[in-house]
Enzyme design. Structure first.
Site, PDB file in Angstrom:
ATOM      1  N   ASP A 208     -76.910   7.917 -10.937  1.00  0.00           N
ATOM      2  CA  ASP A 208     -77.751   8.307  -9.809  1.00  0.00           C
ATOM      3  C   ASP A 208     -77.215   7.702  -8.508  1.00  0.00           C
ATOM      4  OD1 ASP A 208     -80.433   9.527  -9.174  1.00  0.00           O
ATOM      5  OD2 ASP A 208     -80.850   7.502  -8.446  1.00  0.00           O
ATOM      6  N   GLU A 270     -63.872   0.690 -23.941  1.00  0.00           N
ATOM      7  CA  GLU A 270     -63.899  -0.177 -25.122  1.00  0.00           C
ATOM      8  C   GLU A 270     -64.566   0.517 -26.304  1.00  0.00           C
ATOM      9  OE1 GLU A 270     -66.066  -3.756 -24.361  1.00  0.00           O
ATOM     10  OE2 GLU A 270     -64.956  -4.135 -22.510  1.00  0.00           O
TER      11      GLU A 270
HETATM   12  C1  GLC Z   1     -81.243  11.016  -7.096  1.00  0.00           C
HETATM   13  C2  GLC Z   1     -82.165  11.709  -8.081  1.00  0.00           C
HETATM   14  C3  GLC Z   1     -83.460  11.969  -7.395  1.00  0.00           C
HETATM   15  C4  GLC Z   1     -84.064  10.639  -6.987  1.00  0.00           C
HETATM   16  C5  GLC Z   1     -83.100   9.843  -6.122  1.00  0.00           C
HETATM   17  C6  GLC Z   1     -83.523   8.424  -5.997  1.00  0.00           C
HETATM   18  O1  GLC Z   1     -80.926  11.827  -6.048  1.00  0.00           O
HETATM   19  O2  GLC Z   1     -81.560  12.855  -8.567  1.00  0.00           O
HETATM   20  O3  GLC Z   1     -84.355  12.685  -8.186  1.00  0.00           O
HETATM   21  O4  GLC Z   1     -85.248  10.856  -6.283  1.00  0.00           O
HETATM   22  O5  GLC Z   1     -81.808   9.819  -6.666  1.00  0.00           O
HETATM   23  O6  GLC Z   1     -83.350   7.764  -7.217  1.00  0.00           O
END
Ligand code: GLC
Length: 555
Positions: A208, A270
């Site tokens: 993310d 790993e």
């Molecule tokens: C990313 C995720 C989204 C979330 C954001 C903050 O963009 O896909 O859904 O709100 O990160 O974590």
């Protein structure tokens, strides 16, 4: 589970656990619900699933606010339920990718609670980004950064004695404090988190905000071209697309992020079995995205430029060429994606005639709402084109049913922090997160055993339910199933793109191995090209290829 470097050609299906399937009837999807429905994904023909977060979380950002990276929220089940899900998936030949959220934690994570309880300047506070405020009494935020969800990116804390204290940075919601990724302790914790899931058998991580994490030294002021915050650049062209995003945001795409991924790659290497890292990095242009997938970094990066490209011949040809060139230059496969849990579903988006920035969403007061009939035609044609391309494709749950964005959600049902932080100015992302319809005649359309559904499902979804489409000639589900089967049979993921000349500008015509693909992005029918028809995204009246239709032919 055979073959090396499976990810180079994989079709990876995104499961949004809140909305996929609910086993216990509380209206919220759960891990057991997913396990029970895995055979349907096997029948669809996907290679892997990516699970959006199911970790312990107060759910202020639908689970992207993690309070324990190594446990399952009771809302979704238990670690044992995860093990069962993973085991079942592996038995069915489906790999499992989990979502790693390293840019920020929840404000209810014990690490942040410890930081709040500790003194200014303490090691606990150094795990996050705490700064003194500006102005005489420190009552102004440390800099001018906006949150992606709207409003200020800083929140001031109250000291234990009740006096106002320092401020902490949150690029997203107030409840999502950013980690300080220059801090060695933070790096060590996340190495452990990686190992926790790798040891459990996870096949990899979707990372993310993989272009965030490192912030420019001194946290300099910055005014973005889009007021109110944004995930950054991503795109080539299309309605509402910023063609040239200045790469100067001091919180996106800083060079230091690459050191983190090189470190993680050593850990993944790993482990046996081809585990992968896939980056969510909204950067522009594609040659820049490719830096995330250099040989010693991640394996894949989402191709948001493709997602944001208009349904138009020249733009599609350009983004396909640019993608293959940019990723190919670093030895990585291109990925392709049209929908996910943050954008307007492509069965609606491709019929929009106006600007719609990532995360802003659409709702009842949006002017010029999309025509669902046109949207579905284009979506089917666009998916048929995408699934013929070499590389790896991402699908978002429900697109195989042709689900549109849900526009008429009652305001009281909305949960996206974007909606609250902009006082309803942006609808946000709830419209693409409505629980799936499985059975036309069942309560909650078979989402769960009760009538409960955390976001209300529209009545029209009965007709789109999976059981109303299975085995029905011409249904969207059958189109996807056929495309995935042919894609595998003809090894299209390993193939290449050879452009076919002699067509009008709005026709995208290419050959990938033994398959010729012709997509008509225009409004005018053209004669159907010769060849044995393998697949059509819509009817072909009188041997013509109508607008918004794609065919596959045996070359
Ligand atoms: C990313 C995720 C989204 C979330 C954001 C903050 O963009 O896909 O859904 O709100 O990160 O974590």
């Amino acid at each position: 589970m055979t073959g090396s470097e499976w990810w180079r050609t994989a079709v990876i299906y995104q499961i949004y656990p809140r909305s996929f399937a609910d086993a216990n009837g509380d209206g919220m999807g759960d891990l057991t619900g997913i396990t029970n429905r895995l055979p349907a994904l096997r029948a669809l023909g996907i290679d892997a699933i990516w699970l959006s977060p199911f970790y312990t979380s107060p759910q202020n950002d639908a689970g992207y606010d993690v309070a324990d990276y190594c446990d399952v929220d009771p809302l979704f089940g238990t670690l044992a339920d995860f093990d069962t899900l993973q085991h079942t998936a592996h038995e069915l030949g489906i790999r499992v990718i989990v979502d790693l959220v390293p840019n920020h934690s929840s404000s209810e994570h014990p690490w942040f609670e410890a930081a709040l309880a500790a003194a200014e300047g303490s090691e606990e506070r150094a795990h996050y980004i705490f700064r003194d405020g500006q102005g005489e009494n420190g009552d102004l935020p440390p800099n001018n950064w906006d949150s992606v969800f709207g409003g200020n990116a800083w929140t001031r804390v109250t000291n234990p004695d009740g006096t106002p204290g320092q401020w902490y940075l949150h690029l997203f919601d107030t409840t999502q404090p950013d980690f300080d990724w220059d801090n060695e302790w933070v790096k060590a914790q996340f190495r452990d988190v990686l190992r926790f899931w790798l040891d459990r058998g996870a096949d990899g991580f979707r990372v993310d905000v993989a272009h965030g994490m490192i912030k420019a030294a001194g946290l300099p002021d910055y005014t973005p071209p889009v007021a109110g915050g944004s995930m950054g650049g991503a795109s080539t062209e299309g309605p509402g697309i910023i063609t040239e995003w200045p790469e100067t945001a001091p919180y996106w795409a800083q060079d230091g992020v690459h050191d983190i991924y090189r470190d993680w790659r050593l850990i993944l290497d790993e482990y046996p079995g081809d585990r992968i890292l896939a980056a969510e990095a909204w950067v522009d242009p594609l040659s820049h995205v490719a830096e995330w997938v250099r040989p010693d970094e991640m394996h894949q990066a989402f191709n948001f430029a493709y997602l944001e490209t208009a349904w138009a011949g020249p733009a599609l040809r350009r983004v396909i060429d640019d993608s293959l060139a940019a990723f190919g230059a670093v030895g990585a496969p291109s990925t392709w994606v049209l929908s996910n849990h943050d954008v307007v579903r492509h069965a609606s988006r491709l019929a929009l005639n106006h600007e719609n920035l990532q995360g802003h969403g659409i709702g009842p007061t949006t002017p010029d709402l999309p025509d669902n009939v046109i949207g579905l035609h284009r979506a089917r044609a666009a998916s048929a084109l995408m699934l013929a391309l070499p590389g790896s494709s991402y699908l978002y749950q429900g697109e195989e049913l042709g689900l549109p964005e849900v526009i008429h959600l009652p305001d009281s049902a909305r949960e996206d922090p974007t909606w609250f932080r902009t006082n309803g100015e942006r609808y946000g992302r709830d419209g693409c997160r409505v629980p799936l319809p499985w059975e036309a005649a069942a309560p909650s359309y078979g989402f769960g055993p009760s009538a409960e559904s955390w976001l209300p499902q529209p009545d029209e979804w009965a007709g789109l339910a999976r059981d109303a489409q299975v085995g029905v000639a011409g249904s969207t589900l059958e189109l996807y199933t056929l495309a995935l089967g042919l894609r595998r049979e003809h090894a299209l993921g390993l193939g290449s793109v050879e452009w076919l000349d002699g067509h009008a500008d709005e026709i995208v015509a290419l050959r990938n191995g033994a398959v010729t693909v012709v997509a008509n992005t225009g409004a005018t029918s053209v004669p159907l090209p010769a060849g044995e028809l393998l697949l059509a995204s819509g009817p072909l009246p009188g041997n013509t290829l109508p607008g918004d239709t794609t065919v596959w032919l045996r070359a």
